[in-house]
Scaffold this motif. Structure first.
Motif, PDB file in Angstrom:
ATOM      1  N   PHE A  55     -65.677 102.285  26.193  1.00  0.00           N
ATOM      2  CA  PHE A  55     -66.234 100.925  26.116  1.00  0.00           C
ATOM      3  C   PHE A  55     -65.128  99.990  25.595  1.00  0.00           C
ATOM      4  O   PHE A  55     -65.179  99.546  24.434  1.00  0.00           O
ATOM      5  CB  PHE A  55     -67.451 100.893  25.191  1.00  0.00           C
ATOM      6  CG  PHE A  55     -68.531 101.884  25.560  1.00  0.00           C
ATOM      7  CD1 PHE A  55     -69.275 101.707  26.712  1.00  0.00           C
ATOM      8  CD2 PHE A  55     -68.786 102.992  24.756  1.00  0.00           C
ATOM      9  CE1 PHE A  55     -70.266 102.622  27.067  1.00  0.00           C
ATOM     10  CE2 PHE A  55     -69.769 103.898  25.088  1.00  0.00           C
ATOM     11  CZ  PHE A  55     -70.518 103.726  26.246  1.00  0.00           C
ATOM     12  N   TYR A  57     -64.493  97.004  25.929  1.00  0.00           N
ATOM     13  CA  TYR A  57     -64.923  95.641  25.620  1.00  0.00           C
ATOM     14  C   TYR A  57     -65.718  95.561  24.315  1.00  0.00           C
ATOM     15  O   TYR A  57     -66.042  94.473  23.844  1.00  0.00           O
ATOM     16  CB  TYR A  57     -65.793  95.096  26.759  1.00  0.00           C
ATOM     17  CG  TYR A  57     -66.869  96.073  27.195  1.00  0.00           C
ATOM     18  CD1 TYR A  57     -68.045  96.230  26.458  1.00  0.00           C
ATOM     19  CD2 TYR A  57     -66.695  96.859  28.328  1.00  0.00           C
ATOM     20  CE1 TYR A  57     -69.011  97.141  26.836  1.00  0.00           C
ATOM     21  CE2 TYR A  57     -67.661  97.774  28.717  1.00  0.00           C
ATOM     22  CZ  TYR A  57     -68.820  97.900  27.973  1.00  0.00           C
ATOM     23  OH  TYR A  57     -69.776  98.814  28.349  1.00  0.00           O
ATOM     24  N   TYR A  58     -66.054  96.711  23.734  1.00  0.00           N
ATOM     25  CA  TYR A  58     -66.898  96.709  22.530  1.00  0.00           C
ATOM     26  C   TYR A  58     -66.094  96.234  21.315  1.00  0.00           C
ATOM     27  O   TYR A  58     -64.983  96.693  21.059  1.00  0.00           O
ATOM     28  CB  TYR A  58     -67.471  98.099  22.250  1.00  0.00           C
ATOM     29  CG  TYR A  58     -68.342  98.126  21.001  1.00  0.00           C
ATOM     30  CD1 TYR A  58     -69.648  97.642  21.035  1.00  0.00           C
ATOM     31  CD2 TYR A  58     -67.827  98.585  19.783  1.00  0.00           C
ATOM     32  CE1 TYR A  58     -70.430  97.639  19.887  1.00  0.00           C
ATOM     33  CE2 TYR A  58     -68.609  98.585  18.647  1.00  0.00           C
ATOM     34  CZ  TYR A  58     -69.913  98.100  18.702  1.00  0.00           C
ATOM     35  OH  TYR A  58     -70.678  98.076  17.563  1.00  0.00           O
ATOM     36  N   SER A  70     -69.517  92.079  22.354  1.00  0.00           N
ATOM     37  CA  SER A  70     -68.822  92.470  23.583  1.00  0.00           C
ATOM     38  C   SER A  70     -67.854  91.380  23.992  1.00  0.00           C
ATOM     39  O   SER A  70     -68.140  90.185  23.847  1.00  0.00           O
ATOM     40  CB  SER A  70     -69.833  92.743  24.710  1.00  0.00           C
ATOM     41  OG  SER A  70     -70.665  91.614  24.921  1.00  0.00           O
ATOM     42  N   SER A  79     -72.318  87.944  21.057  1.00  0.00           N
ATOM     43  CA  SER A  79     -73.050  88.714  20.044  1.00  0.00           C
ATOM     44  C   SER A  79     -74.405  88.059  19.804  1.00  0.00           C
ATOM     45  O   SER A  79     -74.835  87.194  20.574  1.00  0.00           O
ATOM     46  CB  SER A  79     -72.225  88.780  18.740  1.00  0.00           C
ATOM     47  OG  SER A  79     -72.824  89.680  17.811  1.00  0.00           O
ATOM     48  N   VAL A 143     -66.348  92.863  29.775  1.00  0.00           N
ATOM     49  CA  VAL A 143     -67.560  93.353  30.405  1.00  0.00           C
ATOM     50  C   VAL A 143     -68.084  92.281  31.355  1.00  0.00           C
ATOM     51  O   VAL A 143     -67.900  91.079  31.119  1.00  0.00           O
ATOM     52  CB  VAL A 143     -68.619  93.712  29.339  1.00  0.00           C
ATOM     53  CG1 VAL A 143     -69.134  92.460  28.634  1.00  0.00           C
ATOM     54  CG2 VAL A 143     -69.771  94.505  29.946  1.00  0.00           C
ATOM     55  N   PRO A 222     -73.835  95.400  22.936  1.00  0.00           N
ATOM     56  CA  PRO A 222     -74.321  95.265  24.309  1.00  0.00           C
ATOM     57  C   PRO A 222     -75.280  96.368  24.750  1.00  0.00           C
ATOM     58  O   PRO A 222     -75.188  97.507  24.299  1.00  0.00           O
ATOM     59  CB  PRO A 222     -73.028  95.334  25.132  1.00  0.00           C
ATOM     60  CG  PRO A 222     -72.118  96.211  24.314  1.00  0.00           C
ATOM     61  CD  PRO A 222     -72.459  95.932  22.875  1.00  0.00           C
ATOM     62  N   ASN A 230     -69.935  98.832  32.851  1.00  0.00           N
ATOM     63  CA  ASN A 230     -69.236  97.565  32.737  1.00  0.00           C
ATOM     64  C   ASN A 230     -70.147  96.391  33.080  1.00  0.00           C
ATOM     65  O   ASN A 230     -69.697  95.262  33.233  1.00  0.00           O
ATOM     66  CB  ASN A 230     -68.007  97.553  33.665  1.00  0.00           C
ATOM     67  CG  ASN A 230     -66.979  96.521  33.238  1.00  0.00           C
ATOM     68  OD1 ASN A 230     -66.658  96.414  32.055  1.00  0.00           O
ATOM     69  ND2 ASN A 230     -66.471  95.749  34.193  1.00  0.00           N
ATOM     70  N   GLN A 232     -73.415  94.316  31.677  1.00  0.00           N
ATOM     71  CA  GLN A 232     -74.248  94.116  30.481  1.00  0.00           C
ATOM     72  C   GLN A 232     -75.544  93.395  30.824  1.00  0.00           C
ATOM     73  O   GLN A 232     -75.538  92.298  31.386  1.00  0.00           O
ATOM     74  CB  GLN A 232     -73.480  93.331  29.410  1.00  0.00           C
ATOM     75  CG  GLN A 232     -74.255  93.172  28.108  1.00  0.00           C
ATOM     76  CD  GLN A 232     -73.428  92.527  27.011  1.00  0.00           C
ATOM     77  OE1 GLN A 232     -72.222  92.316  27.164  1.00  0.00           O
ATOM     78  NE2 GLN A 232     -74.066  92.208  25.886  1.00  0.00           N
TER      79      GLN A 232
END
Length: 422
Positions: A55, A57-58, A70, A79, A143, A222, A230, A232
């Motif tokens: 992940f 993008y986390y 994300s 968020s 994402v 996310p 990928n 969300q």
């Protein structure tokens, strides 16, 4: 009681009504009827993530609270609005350690936070926030957002991730965890979470038997498609306890806020997306009021404006009087007499005698007899009227044989000539 009996025939049964959801990062309460429920922040169950690349993008913040997020643009993190305290200084990216102590972690400072202007704590309406980073993420892997307004079909597997509590009332996880849930039918969510779930802006996900869920500390993270991680769908928002049977977690539905997000990306980033002209509709679903482009929310301008705000006088008088008097007299006389007397005597006598006698005697003796007699008789204790000849009375003060009288007479005459002809 009847409603609970009726619900018992549904595969999603309300097992208990204790501890109604919490933004999964903060705590608050909600009252429904005579019952008060606790609403708490929130991964329960699931597995540890094997690599930070799973992940990429986390992100998460640990400033005041623990929350996830994300990366949706090299300069912007998505968020939950109730996570604003967790993001006061910066975000941690590409890490499996909750404090970012591993070798892959990266830290990026925050320029400012922008919670949704209509965010409502408690019921957690519009629980969404955009975070503008001070510097763009290098080699960013962002994402993709679910732009389709349709709801993912019930039963669609979706994945969550975070460092939150591993059980209700338990401890946070020091390593990044993930869990897979199922999207729940919207009508079922409304039935199971009356007064909490709003179909237009929420999604819910979980299992009838419970066991896996997001929990405290996972807020803002996310909710992504389990097959295409990928993509969300939502943002972790709140729930009733954690991983309880028949009580799915609630997520902010991203597709309801696409216009609001696009407007931010296209107007407040140094490198807007290439398709901005197509993304921004003529009227956004949700209004946006952005901070100044040149200053952060907490910064003041460095110098005052060089031009006045208004270019013409206002239509109504100022509430506060001016500090200085007007430089020129008014063109027309006032209807009322002045409240404050003038500082110097009038240069000429009044054309009309005053209606009432003066309250204060004149500082100088009259040079001529009064043209109009006084209107009231003298009282018994009044003094004798003065002699009509002012000069003679003054000269009588000097001895008759004194030469001073001659000089005094000459001096007084000179003064009188100066007064009348000078």
């Amino acid at each position: 009681m009847r409603r609970l009996i009726w619900l018992s025939y549904c595969p999603w049964v309300i097992a208990s009504l204790g501890a109604i959801g919490e933004p999964r990062g903060l705590s608050s309460t909600l009252k429904i009827g005579n019952d008060t429920f606790a609403i708490t922040p929130r991964i329960v169950g699931g597995d540890f993530v094997s690599s930070a690349d799973v992940f990429p993008y986390y992100v998460h913040g640990v400033d005041g609270d623990l929350c996830g997020g994300s990366l949706i643009h090299p300069e912007v993190v998505l968020s939950a609005a109730h996570c604003v305290k967790a993001y006061s200084t910066g975000v941690i990216l590409r890490t499996l350690d909750w404090m970012g102590y591993d070798s892959t972690s990266e830290f990026y400072p925050i320029e400012y936070n922008f919670p949704h202007p209509e965010y409502t704590p408690g019921p957690e309406l519009n629980d969404i926030m955009l975070i503008k980073l001070a510097t763009p993420v290098v080699n960013a892997q962002v994402v993709q957002l679910h732009r389709n307004g349709t709801i993912p079909p019930a039963g669609t597997p979706a994945t969550i991730m975070g460092f939150g509590l591993t059980s209700e009332g338990g401890n946070i996880s020091t390593e990044l965890k993930q869990a897979t849930l199922e999207i729940v039918e919207q009508s079922t969510c409304e039935m199971l979470l009356p007064g909490l779930f709003v179909s237009d802006i929420h999604l819910c996900a979980g299992y009838p038997e419970g066991g896996q869920d997001s929990c405290g500390g996972d807020s803002g993270g996310p909710l992504v498609d389990a097959q295409d991680t990928n993509l969300q769908y939502g943002i972790v928002s709140f729930g009733i306890g954690c991983a309880r049977p028949n009580l799915p977690g609630v997520y902010t539905r991203i597709s309801s806020y696409i216009d609001w997000i696009d407007e931010f990306l296209c107007t407040r980033t140094d490198n807007p997306p290439a398709n901005c002209s197509q993304n921004i509709s003529e009227s956004s679903q949700i209004p946006i009021d952005m901070p100044s482009e040149s200053t952060a929310l907490w910064q003041a301008t460095s110098s005052p404006s060089s031009t006045p705000v208004t270019t013409s006088p206002t239509s109504s008088p100022s509430i506060v009087p001016s500090r200085f008097p007007s430089q020129a007299p008014s063109s027309t006389p006032s209807d009322q007499p002045s409240v404050v007397p003038s500082q110097a005597p009038s240069l000429a006598p009044s054309a009309v005698p005053s209606e009432f006698p003066s309250l204060v005697p004149s500082a100088l003796a009259s040079l001529a007899p009064s043209l109009v007699p006084t209107g009231s008789p003298k009282t018994k204790n009044e003094t004798k009227p003065a002699s009509p000849s002012v000069v003679s009375d003054l000269l009588n003060e000097f001895p008759a044989s004194s030469s001073v009288r001659r000089y005094a007479r000459f001096g007084f005459k000179t003064i009188l000539l100066f007064i009348f002809f000078g």
